[in-house]
Design a protein around this motif. Structure first.
Motif, PDB file in Angstrom:
ATOM      1  N   ASP A   1       2.478   4.440   1.288  1.00  0.00           N
ATOM      2  CA  ASP A   1       2.874   4.819   2.640  1.00  0.00           C
ATOM      3  C   ASP A   1       3.970   5.869   2.525  1.00  0.00           C
ATOM      4  O   ASP A   1       5.006   5.618   1.899  1.00  0.00           O
TER       5      ASP A   1
ATOM      6  N   ARG B   1       0.826  -1.210   0.000  1.00  0.00           N
ATOM      7  CA  ARG B   1       0.000   0.000   0.000  1.00  0.00           C
ATOM      8  C   ARG B   1       0.864   1.266   0.000  1.00  0.00           C
ATOM      9  O   ARG B   1       2.028   1.235   0.409  1.00  0.00           O
TER      10      ARG B   1
ATOM     11  N   GLY C   1       5.137  -3.450   7.408  1.00  0.00           N
ATOM     12  CA  GLY C   1       4.260  -4.624   7.535  1.00  0.00           C
ATOM     13  C   GLY C   1       3.999  -5.288   6.192  1.00  0.00           C
ATOM     14  O   GLY C   1       4.043  -6.516   6.073  1.00  0.00           O
ATOM     15  N   ASP C   2       3.759  -4.450   5.168  1.00  0.00           N
ATOM     16  CA  ASP C   2       3.478  -4.997   3.831  1.00  0.00           C
ATOM     17  C   ASP C   2       4.703  -5.719   3.259  1.00  0.00           C
ATOM     18  O   ASP C   2       4.589  -6.804   2.688  1.00  0.00           O
TER      19      ASP C   2
ATOM     20  N   SER D   1       5.615   0.854  10.632  1.00  0.00           N
ATOM     21  CA  SER D   1       4.796   1.475   9.580  1.00  0.00           C
ATOM     22  C   SER D   1       4.033   0.433   8.780  1.00  0.00           C
ATOM     23  O   SER D   1       4.344  -0.764   8.800  1.00  0.00           O
ATOM     24  N   ARG D   2       3.048   0.922   8.044  1.00  0.00           N
ATOM     25  CA  ARG D   2       2.270   0.069   7.144  1.00  0.00           C
ATOM     26  C   ARG D   2       3.176  -0.538   6.072  1.00  0.00           C
ATOM     27  O   ARG D   2       3.061  -1.705   5.728  1.00  0.00           O
TER      28      ARG D   2
END
Length: 251
Positions: A215, A213, A239-240, A235-236
């Motif tokens: 970010d 995603r 994680g991704d 952070s996102r």
């Protein structure tokens, strides 16, 4: 068993370098011995990891144009992560490779001659089809294609598919696996969701489950010379890319 992956897309702005750097960094953090080769003359992967390409002793330019051994240009970045940096002069290697009948296999021969054992070799490819790109493809058995969640990126897959077919015809080299990775996905925009649906229906390769995603932390990390796990571990984006690393490890 060492795995070799080319991260490639002939369209710019798809997150190719971000993916190369963060996959390499994530694997190294989990205990693997990783070598990242920066084959893009813009040297974005090298800069992303805080390497000053103007002051290092040797670069991939020397490997292609000066017959320097790959092992002699490798830099330690962090525990388990090593980098063969790029240089703007790499553009000049094109002529040398074109004149050399064995030009397409320079990188493959260098990788086979590496005295050290690596778990992973990840190659950040140039965004255009050049002799450098062909070297990267001939030297690897797998490819990851980052595709931004928009329709122009989806259209670019046709060009890359033609390239891989052309390569197979010219060199008899075929990749064992090619995976598409959805990047730059904006959860708030309908166009991202529509593009993802289209990608899953039309993409010529398997589309990985992981979605990277949008970010801002992924955008900021290179200016600090850090991968996303060092820069913003919660952070996102971190994680991704952690999910992507797990998925690619098990495919």
């Amino acid at each position: 068993l060492m795995r070799t992956i080319a991260v490639i897309n002939q369209k710019g702005g798809t997150g190719k370098t971000t993916t190369s750097v963060n996959l390499s960094a994530g694997l190294a953090r989990d205990g693997a011995k990783v070598l990242l080769l920066d084959l893009d003359p813009q040297a974005n992967a090298s800069l992303h990891l805080g390497v000053d390409v103007l002051s290092v002793g040797g670069t991939m330019y020397d490997v292609f144009s000066n017959d320097t051994d790959l092992i002699d240009v490798i830099q330690d970045v962090s525990k388990g992560l090593h980098l063969a940096p790029s240089h703007i002069n790499l553009c000049g290697s094109e002529g040398d490779l074109a004149r050399n009948y064995a030009g397409a296999t320079v990188l493959r021969r260098n990788i086979m001659n590496l005295s050290e054992s690596w778990d992973w070799i990840i190659i950040d490819c140039p965004p255009t089809l050049t002799h450098l790109t062909i070297n990267a493809l001939v030297a690897t058995t797998e490819a990851v294609v980052p595709i931004a969640a928009d329709f122009l990126s989806l259209a670019g897959t046709t060009q890359l598919l033609s390239t891989l077919k052309f390569l197979h015809k010219q060199t008899a080299h075929k990749h064992e696996s090619v995976y598409a990775l959805t990047t730059r996905f904006d959860t708030r925009r309908n166009i991202s969701h529509s593009a993802l649906d289209a990608l899953r229906k039309q993409c010529p390769w398997p589309v990985l489950q992981t979605i990277i995603r949008e970010d801002v932390k992924l955008t900021e990390a290179p200016s600090h010379g850090k991968d996303i796990f060092s820069f913003a571990p919660k952070s996102r984006g971190a994680g991704d890319y952690r999910n992507f690393e797990k998925e690619i490890t098990h495919v």
